[in-house]
Design a protein around this motif. Structure first.
Motif, mmCIF file in Angstrom:
data_model
loop_
_atom_site.group_PDB
_atom_site.id
_atom_site.type_symbol
_atom_site.label_atom_id
_atom_site.label_comp_id
_atom_site.label_asym_id
_atom_site.label_seq_id
_atom_site.Cartn_x
_atom_site.Cartn_y
_atom_site.Cartn_z
ATOM 1 N N GLU A 3 5.590 9.518 -6.245
ATOM 2 C CA GLU A 3 5.345 10.948 -6.164
ATOM 3 C C GLU A 3 5.361 11.461 -4.729
ATOM 4 O OE1 GLU A 3 1.692 13.849 -7.227
ATOM 5 O OE2 GLU A 3 2.202 12.308 -8.673
ATOM 6 N N ASP A 48 1.473 4.790 -5.160
ATOM 7 C CA ASP A 48 2.108 6.077 -5.415
ATOM 8 C C ASP A 48 2.857 6.126 -6.754
ATOM 9 O OD1 ASP A 48 2.374 8.664 -4.384
ATOM 10 O OD2 ASP A 48 4.415 8.257 -3.697
ATOM 11 N N ASP A 50 2.873 6.375 -10.443
ATOM 12 C CA ASP A 50 1.972 6.842 -11.494
ATOM 13 C C ASP A 50 1.892 5.830 -12.636
ATOM 14 O OD1 ASP A 50 0.234 8.734 -12.638
ATOM 15 O OD2 ASP A 50 1.866 9.575 -13.849
ATOM 16 N N SER A 53 -0.684 1.847 -10.563
ATOM 17 C CA SER A 53 -1.423 1.553 -9.337
ATOM 18 C C SER A 53 -2.580 0.575 -9.549
ATOM 19 C CB SER A 53 -1.939 2.846 -8.700
ATOM 20 O OG SER A 53 -2.811 3.515 -9.580
#
Length: 167
Positions: A3, A48, A50, A53
């Motif tokens: 992202e 980063d 989605d 993580s």
């Protein structure tokens, strides 16, 4: 797709990060980083993506010799004797990150991202990857004088590749 970093990253780096994290999640393995010249960029990339993580356990940004010693347990005299940018220190960083975390695999990056002292080779980077129960892997790269950003992107590629091999 990542992202935050995606506008600045090459698509293949983005895809490699996603693939690595999916594989780590599938195998229920967690990752840690110990970064010097990348300043936490690899950790940022790994957090980063989605939904994936949770495969990232923690990161250590250890830009100074003192930070390497205090956070990763590397004796200062070893760093001074071998040099912060060396195979020995890269391996000690990865092993220290593994020991100082609950991760299954740790990657370290130490190098010269840009121009430093006259004797420093711009683009010289040492990587190490430690995994519980296995010998620590090392890789030395000579990316050349391609600028700080260019060296850091190449470090992401190499770090992701080494982590994928360790899985």
């Amino acid at each position: 797709m990542t992202e935050t970093l995606s506008p600045a990253l090459p698509d293949e780096v983005d895809r490699a990060a996603r693939k690595l994290l999916e594989a780590a999640c599938d195998k229920e393995l967690t990752l840690a980083t110990a970064e010097s010249c990348t300043g936490g960029l690899l950790a940022s990339l790994l957090t980063d993506v989605d939904g994936a993580s949770h495969a990232f356990e923690r990161g250590f940004v250890v830009y100074t010799n003192e930070a390497k010693s205090e956070l990763l347990g590397i004796p200062l005299d070893l760093i001074e004797r071998e040099g912060a940018v060396s195979k020995v220190v890269a391996c000690a960083m990865a092993e220290g990150a593994l020991k100082g975390s609950k991760a299954d695999i740790a990657i370290s990056v130490t190098g010269f991202a840009g121009r430093g002292a006259p004797e420093d080779e711009p683009g010289l980077v040492h990587f190490a990857c430690a995994r519980q129960g296995r010998p620590t892997a090392h890789r030395e790269a000579h990316f050349g004088d391609i600028g700080r950003g260019g060296v850091r992107v190449e470090c992401l590629r190499t770090g992701l590749e080494m982590l994928a091999e360790a899985l």
